[in-house]
Design a protein around this motif. Sequence first.
Motif, PDB file in Angstrom:
ATOM      1  N   VAL A  98       0.845  -1.209   0.000  1.00 35.76           N
ATOM      2  CA  VAL A  98       0.000   0.000   0.000  1.00 35.76           C
ATOM      3  C   VAL A  98       0.877   1.254   0.000  1.00 35.76           C
ATOM      4  CG1 VAL A  98      -1.710   1.294   1.319  1.00 35.76           C
ATOM      5  CG2 VAL A  98      -1.947  -1.168   1.084  1.00 35.76           C
ATOM      6  N   LEU A  99       1.926   1.260   0.810  1.00 35.31           N
ATOM      7  CA  LEU A  99       2.811   2.433   0.859  1.00 35.31           C
ATOM      8  C   LEU A  99       3.565   2.643  -0.451  1.00 35.31           C
ATOM      9  CD1 LEU A  99       4.324   2.454   4.448  1.00 35.31           C
ATOM     10  CD2 LEU A  99       2.684   4.034   3.448  1.00 35.31           C
ATOM     11  N   CYS A 100       4.010   1.552  -1.077  1.00 34.73           N
ATOM     12  CA  CYS A 100       4.691   1.689  -2.377  1.00 34.73           C
ATOM     13  C   CYS A 100       3.768   2.301  -3.411  1.00 34.73           C
ATOM     14  CB  CYS A 100       5.198   0.333  -2.851  1.00 34.73           C
ATOM     15  SG  CYS A 100       6.651  -0.238  -1.987  1.00 34.73           S
ATOM     16  N   GLY A 101       2.529   1.838  -3.440  1.00 32.89           N
ATOM     17  CA  GLY A 101       1.564   2.416  -4.369  1.00 32.89           C
ATOM     18  C   GLY A 101       1.280   3.874  -4.067  1.00 32.89           C
ATOM     19  N   PHE A 102       1.134   4.206  -2.791  1.00 31.44           N
ATOM     20  CA  PHE A 102       0.831   5.582  -2.398  1.00 31.44           C
ATOM     21  C   PHE A 102       1.963   6.533  -2.768  1.00 31.44           C
ATOM     22  CE2 PHE A 102       0.999   8.938   0.860  1.00 31.44           C
ATOM     23  CZ  PHE A 102      -0.209   9.566   0.581  1.00 31.44           C
ATOM     24  N   PHE A 103       3.199   6.150  -2.422  1.00 27.52           N
ATOM     25  CA  PHE A 103       4.323   7.026  -2.721  1.00 27.52           C
ATOM     26  C   PHE A 103       4.622   7.094  -4.215  1.00 27.52           C
ATOM     27  CE2 PHE A 103       5.495   6.312   1.836  1.00 27.52           C
ATOM     28  CZ  PHE A 103       5.238   7.616   2.218  1.00 27.52           C
ATOM     29  N   ALA A 104       4.335   6.035  -4.936  1.00 28.38           N
ATOM     30  CA  ALA A 104       4.524   6.077  -6.388  1.00 28.38           C
ATOM     31  C   ALA A 104       3.521   7.026  -7.032  1.00 28.38           C
ATOM     32  CB  ALA A 104       4.395   4.682  -6.982  1.00 28.38           C
ATOM     33  N   ILE A 105       2.311   7.088  -6.512  1.00 25.47           N
ATOM     34  CA  ILE A 105       1.329   8.057  -7.034  1.00 25.47           C
ATOM     35  C   ILE A 105       1.847   9.477  -6.839  1.00 25.47           C
ATOM     36  CG2 ILE A 105      -0.964   9.058  -6.633  1.00 25.47           C
ATOM     37  CD1 ILE A 105      -1.992   6.251  -6.111  1.00 25.47           C
ATOM     38  N   ILE A 106       2.470   9.725  -5.708  1.00 24.32           N
ATOM     39  CA  ILE A 106       2.966  11.073  -5.421  1.00 24.32           C
ATOM     40  C   ILE A 106       4.222  11.390  -6.231  1.00 24.32           C
ATOM     41  CG2 ILE A 106       3.964  12.522  -3.611  1.00 24.32           C
ATOM     42  CD1 ILE A 106       2.092  11.102  -1.651  1.00 24.32           C
ATOM     43  N   TRP A 107       5.191  10.464  -6.304  1.00 29.76           N
ATOM     44  CA  TRP A 107       6.499  10.774  -6.867  1.00 29.76           C
ATOM     45  C   TRP A 107       6.629  10.574  -8.361  1.00 29.76           C
ATOM     46  CZ3 TRP A 107       9.107   7.862  -2.320  1.00 29.76           C
ATOM     47  CH2 TRP A 107       9.165   8.712  -1.221  1.00 29.76           C
ATOM     48  N   LYS A 108       5.911   9.642  -8.938  1.00 29.28           N
ATOM     49  CA  LYS A 108       6.059   9.383 -10.376  1.00 29.28           C
ATOM     50  C   LYS A 108       5.454  10.528 -11.179  1.00 29.28           C
ATOM     51  CE  LYS A 108       8.067   5.409 -10.254  1.00 29.28           C
ATOM     52  NZ  LYS A 108       9.388   5.214 -10.755  1.00 29.28           N
ATOM     53  N   GLN A 109       6.074  10.866 -12.302  1.00 26.69           N
ATOM     54  CA  GLN A 109       5.593  11.956 -13.136  1.00 26.69           C
ATOM     55  C   GLN A 109       4.853  11.471 -14.381  1.00 26.69           C
ATOM     56  OE1 GLN A 109       5.631  15.172 -12.289  1.00 26.69           O
ATOM     57  NE2 GLN A 109       6.404  14.382 -10.349  1.00 26.69           N
ATOM     58  N   ASN A 110       5.020  10.205 -14.725  1.00 30.99           N
ATOM     59  CA  ASN A 110       4.332   9.653 -15.883  1.00 30.99           C
ATOM     60  C   ASN A 110       2.925   9.236 -15.474  1.00 30.99           C
ATOM     61  OD1 ASN A 110       3.415   8.119 -18.067  1.00 30.99           O
ATOM     62  ND2 ASN A 110       5.482   7.439 -18.558  1.00 30.99           N
ATOM     63  N   LEU A 111       1.951   9.607 -16.280  1.00 25.06           N
ATOM     64  CA  LEU A 111       0.559   9.336 -15.952  1.00 25.06           C
ATOM     65  C   LEU A 111       0.259   7.840 -15.915  1.00 25.06           C
ATOM     66  CD1 LEU A 111      -1.946  10.940 -15.271  1.00 25.06           C
ATOM     67  CD2 LEU A 111      -2.540  10.948 -17.673  1.00 25.06           C
ATOM     68  N   MET A 112       0.856   7.062 -16.807  1.00 25.27           N
ATOM     69  CA  MET A 112       0.622   5.619 -16.816  1.00 25.27           C
ATOM     70  C   MET A 112       1.205   4.965 -15.552  1.00 25.27           C
ATOM     71  SD  MET A 112      -1.259   5.018 -19.325  1.00 25.27           S
ATOM     72  CE  MET A 112      -1.240   3.255 -19.326  1.00 25.27           C
ATOM     73  N   MET A 113       2.332   5.459 -15.093  1.00 27.20           N
ATOM     74  CA  MET A 113       2.915   4.923 -13.861  1.00 27.20           C
ATOM     75  C   MET A 113       2.043   5.269 -12.656  1.00 27.20           C
ATOM     76  SD  MET A 113       5.264   3.242 -15.013  1.00 27.20           S
ATOM     77  CE  MET A 113       6.473   2.743 -13.854  1.00 27.20           C
ATOM     78  N   LYS A 114       1.427   6.433 -12.664  1.00 27.75           N
ATOM     79  CA  LYS A 114       0.511   6.800 -11.592  1.00 27.75           C
ATOM     80  C   LYS A 114      -0.707   5.878 -11.578  1.00 27.75           C
ATOM     81  CE  LYS A 114       1.597  11.685 -11.085  1.00 27.75           C
ATOM     82  NZ  LYS A 114       1.612  11.998  -9.661  1.00 27.75           N
ATOM     83  N   ILE A 115      -1.219   5.545 -12.757  1.00 30.52           N
ATOM     84  CA  ILE A 115      -2.367   4.646 -12.843  1.00 30.52           C
ATOM     85  C   ILE A 115      -1.982   3.256 -12.349  1.00 30.52           C
ATOM     86  CG2 ILE A 115      -3.947   3.519 -14.456  1.00 30.52           C
ATOM     87  CD1 ILE A 115      -3.833   6.120 -16.120  1.00 30.52           C
ATOM     88  N   LEU A 116      -0.810   2.784 -12.730  1.00 30.92           N
ATOM     89  CA  LEU A 116      -0.329   1.483 -12.268  1.00 30.92           C
ATOM     90  C   LEU A 116      -0.117   1.485 -10.755  1.00 30.92           C
ATOM     91  CD1 LEU A 116       0.623  -1.335 -13.163  1.00 30.92           C
ATOM     92  CD2 LEU A 116       2.911  -0.383 -13.297  1.00 30.92           C
ATOM     93  N   ALA A 117       0.399   2.579 -10.214  1.00 28.25           N
ATOM     94  CA  ALA A 117       0.604   2.684  -8.772  1.00 28.25           C
ATOM     95  C   ALA A 117      -0.728   2.683  -8.031  1.00 28.25           C
ATOM     96  CB  ALA A 117       1.391   3.949  -8.447  1.00 28.25           C
ATOM     97  N   MET A 118      -1.749   3.307  -8.607  1.00 30.39           N
ATOM     98  CA  MET A 118      -3.073   3.284  -7.992  1.00 30.39           C
ATOM     99  C   MET A 118      -3.609   1.861  -7.937  1.00 30.39           C
ATOM    100  SD  MET A 118      -6.626   5.012  -9.155  1.00 30.39           S
ATOM    101  CE  MET A 118      -6.923   3.668 -10.276  1.00 30.39           C
ATOM    102  N   ASP A 119      -3.356   1.089  -8.990  1.00 36.76           N
ATOM    103  CA  ASP A 119      -3.803  -0.301  -9.014  1.00 36.76           C
ATOM    104  C   ASP A 119      -3.057  -1.137  -7.979  1.00 36.76           C
ATOM    105  OD1 ASP A 119      -5.431  -2.351 -10.105  1.00 36.76           O
ATOM    106  OD2 ASP A 119      -3.677  -3.099 -11.199  1.00 36.76           O
ATOM    107  N   VAL A 120      -1.767  -0.894  -7.809  1.00 38.12           N
ATOM    108  CA  VAL A 120      -0.979  -1.607  -6.794  1.00 38.12           C
ATOM    109  C   VAL A 120      -1.498  -1.273  -5.400  1.00 38.12           C
ATOM    110  CG1 VAL A 120       1.311  -1.715  -5.713  1.00 38.12           C
ATOM    111  CG2 VAL A 120       1.084  -1.866  -8.186  1.00 38.12           C
TER     112      VAL A 120
END
Length: 111
Positions: free
Chosen positions: A10-32
Motif C-alpha cells: 500500500v505504501l509503495c503504491g501511495f508514494f509512487a502516485i505522489i512521486w512518479k511523473q508519468n501518468l501511466m505509472m501513476k495509474i499502475l501505482a493506484m492499481d498496486v
Amino acid sequence: MLEAFIFATVLCGFFAIIWKQNLMMKILAMDVMSTGVIAWYVLVSSRDGWFAPIDTGREAVDYADPVPQAVILTAIVIGFSIQALILVGAMKLSRNNPTLEVREIEKNNTP
C-alpha cells in the motif's frame, strides 16, 4: 509478517502516485495500492476453522460471514471500472499532448 508486506504494498503504491511523473505509472501505482488494500481486507476478515454458511442439519458451529466476500468482489469490480475510466481519460489526454508526463501536460494546458 504478511501484514508488513501488505502495508509495504500500500505504501509503495501511495508514494509512487505522489512521486512518479508519468501518468501511466501513476495509474499502475493506484492499481498496486488498491490491490494492497483488498489484500489487507481479506487478511483481516479471514479466520481459521470457520465453515461456509450452508445448513447441513449438524450441530451449530461458527460460520464464516459472507458479507466480506461480497464487499471484496464489489471492491474489485469498482476498482476495475475506475481504472478503465482513468485509462480512457489518459487516452484522451494522449491525443492532445505528445507525452504523458504530468508537468508537460500542465505546461501545454495552462493559458
